[in-house]
Design a protein around this motif. Sequence first.
Motif, PDB file in Angstrom:
ATOM      1  N   GLY A   1       0.806  -1.221   0.000  1.00  0.00           N
ATOM      2  CA  GLY A   1       0.000   0.000   0.000  1.00  0.00           C
ATOM      3  C   GLY A   1       0.833   1.262   0.000  1.00  0.00           C
ATOM      4  O   GLY A   1       0.642   2.136   0.850  1.00  0.00           O
ATOM      5  N   PRO A   2       1.761   1.409  -0.957  1.00  0.00           N
ATOM      6  CA  PRO A   2       2.639   2.582  -0.932  1.00  0.00           C
ATOM      7  C   PRO A   2       1.897   3.882  -1.244  1.00  0.00           C
ATOM      8  O   PRO A   2       1.077   3.928  -2.159  1.00  0.00           O
ATOM      9  CB  PRO A   2       3.659   2.270  -2.038  1.00  0.00           C
ATOM     10  CG  PRO A   2       2.925   1.365  -2.987  1.00  0.00           C
ATOM     11  CD  PRO A   2       2.040   0.528  -2.111  1.00  0.00           C
ATOM     12  N   VAL A   3       2.179   4.906  -0.457  1.00  0.00           N
ATOM     13  CA  VAL A   3       1.649   6.234  -0.763  1.00  0.00           C
ATOM     14  C   VAL A   3       2.613   6.923  -1.714  1.00  0.00           C
ATOM     15  O   VAL A   3       3.827   6.740  -1.621  1.00  0.00           O
ATOM     16  CB  VAL A   3       1.454   7.083   0.517  1.00  0.00           C
ATOM     17  CG1 VAL A   3       0.339   6.519   1.373  1.00  0.00           C
ATOM     18  CG2 VAL A   3       2.745   7.176   1.329  1.00  0.00           C
ATOM     19  N   TYR A   4       2.062   7.686  -2.648  1.00  0.00           N
ATOM     20  CA  TYR A   4       2.890   8.419  -3.610  1.00  0.00           C
ATOM     21  C   TYR A   4       2.773   9.906  -3.305  1.00  0.00           C
ATOM     22  O   TYR A   4       1.680  10.468  -3.307  1.00  0.00           O
ATOM     23  CB  TYR A   4       2.435   8.139  -5.046  1.00  0.00           C
ATOM     24  CG  TYR A   4       3.516   8.428  -6.065  1.00  0.00           C
ATOM     25  CD1 TYR A   4       4.193   7.388  -6.694  1.00  0.00           C
ATOM     26  CD2 TYR A   4       3.890   9.734  -6.370  1.00  0.00           C
ATOM     27  CE1 TYR A   4       5.209   7.637  -7.612  1.00  0.00           C
ATOM     28  CE2 TYR A   4       4.900   9.998  -7.277  1.00  0.00           C
ATOM     29  CZ  TYR A   4       5.562   8.948  -7.895  1.00  0.00           C
ATOM     30  OH  TYR A   4       6.569   9.200  -8.801  1.00  0.00           O
ATOM     31  N   PRO A   5       3.906  10.581  -2.997  1.00  0.00           N
ATOM     32  CA  PRO A   5       3.848  11.995  -2.609  1.00  0.00           C
ATOM     33  C   PRO A   5       3.199  12.871  -3.677  1.00  0.00           C
ATOM     34  O   PRO A   5       3.430  12.710  -4.876  1.00  0.00           O
ATOM     35  CB  PRO A   5       5.331  12.366  -2.439  1.00  0.00           C
ATOM     36  CG  PRO A   5       6.005  11.075  -2.114  1.00  0.00           C
ATOM     37  CD  PRO A   5       5.272  10.035  -2.912  1.00  0.00           C
ATOM     38  N   SER A   6       2.360  13.795  -3.207  1.00  0.00           N
ATOM     39  CA  SER A   6       1.688  14.749  -4.087  1.00  0.00           C
ATOM     40  C   SER A   6       1.193  15.902  -3.248  1.00  0.00           C
ATOM     41  O   SER A   6       1.176  15.830  -2.011  1.00  0.00           O
ATOM     42  CB  SER A   6       0.494  14.089  -4.801  1.00  0.00           C
ATOM     43  OG  SER A   6      -0.518  13.764  -3.854  1.00  0.00           O
ATOM     44  N   ALA A   7       0.766  16.973  -3.903  1.00  0.00           N
ATOM     45  CA  ALA A   7       0.219  18.117  -3.175  1.00  0.00           C
ATOM     46  C   ALA A   7      -1.033  17.710  -2.407  1.00  0.00           C
ATOM     47  O   ALA A   7      -1.260  18.148  -1.271  1.00  0.00           O
ATOM     48  CB  ALA A   7      -0.095  19.253  -4.149  1.00  0.00           C
TER      49      ALA A   7
ATOM     50  N   VAL B   1      -3.705  16.411   2.965  1.00  0.00           N
ATOM     51  CA  VAL B   1      -4.422  15.487   3.850  1.00  0.00           C
ATOM     52  C   VAL B   1      -3.710  15.361   5.187  1.00  0.00           C
ATOM     53  O   VAL B   1      -4.334  15.447   6.264  1.00  0.00           O
ATOM     54  CB  VAL B   1      -4.561  14.104   3.189  1.00  0.00           C
ATOM     55  CG1 VAL B   1      -5.020  13.051   4.210  1.00  0.00           C
ATOM     56  CG2 VAL B   1      -5.548  14.169   2.023  1.00  0.00           C
ATOM     57  N   PHE B   2      -2.397  15.185   5.155  1.00  0.00           N
ATOM     58  CA  PHE B   2      -1.665  14.935   6.396  1.00  0.00           C
ATOM     59  C   PHE B   2      -1.350  16.218   7.151  1.00  0.00           C
ATOM     60  O   PHE B   2      -1.218  16.197   8.380  1.00  0.00           O
ATOM     61  CB  PHE B   2      -0.418  14.105   6.106  1.00  0.00           C
ATOM     62  CG  PHE B   2      -0.771  12.682   5.785  1.00  0.00           C
ATOM     63  CD1 PHE B   2      -1.051  11.778   6.792  1.00  0.00           C
ATOM     64  CD2 PHE B   2      -0.898  12.255   4.465  1.00  0.00           C
ATOM     65  CE1 PHE B   2      -1.428  10.475   6.513  1.00  0.00           C
ATOM     66  CE2 PHE B   2      -1.266  10.955   4.173  1.00  0.00           C
ATOM     67  CZ  PHE B   2      -1.542  10.066   5.195  1.00  0.00           C
ATOM     68  N   GLU B   3      -1.265  17.323   6.454  1.00  0.00           N
ATOM     69  CA  GLU B   3      -1.133  18.607   7.155  1.00  0.00           C
ATOM     70  C   GLU B   3      -2.382  18.904   7.980  1.00  0.00           C
ATOM     71  O   GLU B   3      -2.298  19.441   9.087  1.00  0.00           O
ATOM     72  CB  GLU B   3      -0.887  19.723   6.142  1.00  0.00           C
ATOM     73  CG  GLU B   3       0.531  19.729   5.570  1.00  0.00           C
ATOM     74  CD  GLU B   3       0.664  20.660   4.374  1.00  0.00           C
ATOM     75  OE1 GLU B   3      -0.375  21.199   3.902  1.00  0.00           O
ATOM     76  OE2 GLU B   3       1.802  20.829   3.889  1.00  0.00           O
TER      77      GLU B   3
ATOM     78  N   SER C   1       7.274  14.525   2.205  1.00  0.00           N
ATOM     79  CA  SER C   1       8.028  13.394   1.663  1.00  0.00           C
ATOM     80  C   SER C   1       8.320  13.524   0.177  1.00  0.00           C
ATOM     81  O   SER C   1       7.658  14.243  -0.568  1.00  0.00           O
ATOM     82  CB  SER C   1       7.266  12.090   1.924  1.00  0.00           C
ATOM     83  OG  SER C   1       6.029  12.094   1.217  1.00  0.00           O
ATOM     84  N   THR C   2       9.336  12.790  -0.232  1.00  0.00           N
ATOM     85  CA  THR C   2       9.687  12.637  -1.648  1.00  0.00           C
ATOM     86  C   THR C   2       9.970  11.152  -1.890  1.00  0.00           C
ATOM     87  O   THR C   2      10.128  10.374  -0.952  1.00  0.00           O
ATOM     88  CB  THR C   2      10.943  13.434  -2.019  1.00  0.00           C
ATOM     89  OG1 THR C   2      12.090  12.817  -1.402  1.00  0.00           O
ATOM     90  CG2 THR C   2      10.835  14.885  -1.545  1.00  0.00           C
ATOM     91  N   VAL C   3      10.076  10.782  -3.155  1.00  0.00           N
ATOM     92  CA  VAL C   3      10.463   9.410  -3.489  1.00  0.00           C
ATOM     93  C   VAL C   3      11.947   9.313  -3.787  1.00  0.00           C
ATOM     94  O   VAL C   3      12.463   8.224  -4.030  1.00  0.00           O
ATOM     95  CB  VAL C   3       9.658   8.867  -4.699  1.00  0.00           C
ATOM     96  CG1 VAL C   3       8.178   8.817  -4.376  1.00  0.00           C
ATOM     97  CG2 VAL C   3       9.932   9.691  -5.954  1.00  0.00           C
TER      98      VAL C   3
ATOM     99  N   LYS D   1      -8.402   3.056   0.076  1.00  0.00           N
ATOM    100  CA  LYS D   1      -8.723   4.466  -0.166  1.00  0.00           C
ATOM    101  C   LYS D   1      -7.622   5.390   0.336  1.00  0.00           C
ATOM    102  O   LYS D   1      -7.538   6.548  -0.057  1.00  0.00           O
ATOM    103  CB  LYS D   1     -10.050   4.830   0.516  1.00  0.00           C
ATOM    104  CG  LYS D   1     -11.240   4.009   0.044  1.00  0.00           C
ATOM    105  CD  LYS D   1     -12.511   4.414   0.780  1.00  0.00           C
ATOM    106  CE  LYS D   1     -13.683   3.530   0.397  1.00  0.00           C
ATOM    107  NZ  LYS D   1     -13.495   2.129   0.894  1.00  0.00           N
ATOM    108  N   SER D   2      -6.767   4.888   1.241  1.00  0.00           N
ATOM    109  CA  SER D   2      -5.693   5.708   1.808  1.00  0.00           C
ATOM    110  C   SER D   2      -4.511   5.823   0.858  1.00  0.00           C
ATOM    111  O   SER D   2      -3.838   6.862   0.820  1.00  0.00           O
ATOM    112  CB  SER D   2      -5.225   5.105   3.141  1.00  0.00           C
ATOM    113  OG  SER D   2      -6.294   5.020   4.057  1.00  0.00           O
ATOM    114  N   ALA D   3      -4.228   4.762   0.132  1.00  0.00           N
ATOM    115  CA  ALA D   3      -3.164   4.757  -0.881  1.00  0.00           C
ATOM    116  C   ALA D   3      -3.784   4.230  -2.174  1.00  0.00           C
ATOM    117  O   ALA D   3      -3.698   3.032  -2.465  1.00  0.00           O
ATOM    118  CB  ALA D   3      -1.991   3.896  -0.436  1.00  0.00           C
ATOM    119  N   PRO D   4      -4.425   5.091  -2.940  1.00  0.00           N
ATOM    120  CA  PRO D   4      -5.169   4.649  -4.126  1.00  0.00           C
ATOM    121  C   PRO D   4      -4.311   3.872  -5.118  1.00  0.00           C
ATOM    122  O   PRO D   4      -3.089   4.035  -5.185  1.00  0.00           O
ATOM    123  CB  PRO D   4      -5.670   5.971  -4.733  1.00  0.00           C
ATOM    124  CG  PRO D   4      -5.716   6.914  -3.573  1.00  0.00           C
ATOM    125  CD  PRO D   4      -4.564   6.532  -2.704  1.00  0.00           C
TER     126      PRO D   4
END
Length: 266
Positions: A125-131, A136-138, A195-197, A216-219
């Motif tokens: 379930g990897p999250v991919y950094p994006s605006a 969401v996490f801010e 985060s970055t990759v 739904k958390s890591a589409p």
Amino acid sequence: MSYAQLKSAKVHYTDINPSPSDVSDTVVFVHGLGSSQNFYIPLTYTLKKVNRRFILLDSPGAARSPLPAGDVLTVQSLAATVLELLEHLGVAQNVTIVGHSMGCLVALHIAQLAPEKVVGLVLLGPVYPSAGLAEVFEKRIPAVKKDGMESMAAVVPNAAVGVKASPLTRAFIRELLLGQTVDGYAALCNAIATSTVGDLSKVKQRVLIVAGSEDKSAPMEGSQKYNEEIANAELKVIDGVGHWHVVEAPQEVSTIVDEFLGASTV
């Protein structure tokens, strides 16, 4: 309890089958936000353990590992801490990193920082950094600082799982969340938001990406993007699973991971 006082942080860890004479490869487990090493404990019972060493840790600021005073956590600093722990434990080669969610970002940075040490990655379930991800996490940071971890424990166990999740699974996720400190959770939210990759072209290891069909958390788009951008990646999807793969479908995850590691389950 086993603690390692490292340069970057004090870390709680579990080391299973550490005898060097018996070990041919090492699997290191890095958990996600609001979680702990215990997320992975089901796999330590179901993965074949012969000639395989398992190292599990609570990331700095999570569960039993205290938040380092004065430091700003990043996925890069979390990766550096894992490498410090491996050096502390004398692990120099043949390492596979298993990451979940935020832990996938950590795993990717470990692979780039220590290509001579890491032979493979499993990204659950990897999250991919994006605006959008950052936003969401801010927003979670003021929410937990106002209402505590109960605000997450009341929502996540139901919202972030799939149809296969049992009531016991939801209760376990709730307990993982309530085991966090507000400051530690907020610091790790910020680590995800910033985060970055890194440079994915530097990830030359074999990479297994495992996605839940109902995550739904890591589409799924993020997992597909990693699959396209990492040279030696493969993507597998587990039906009926949301974002908490190991505790929703432990045997299915174990079978997929064991095949990747080159052994069969017992």
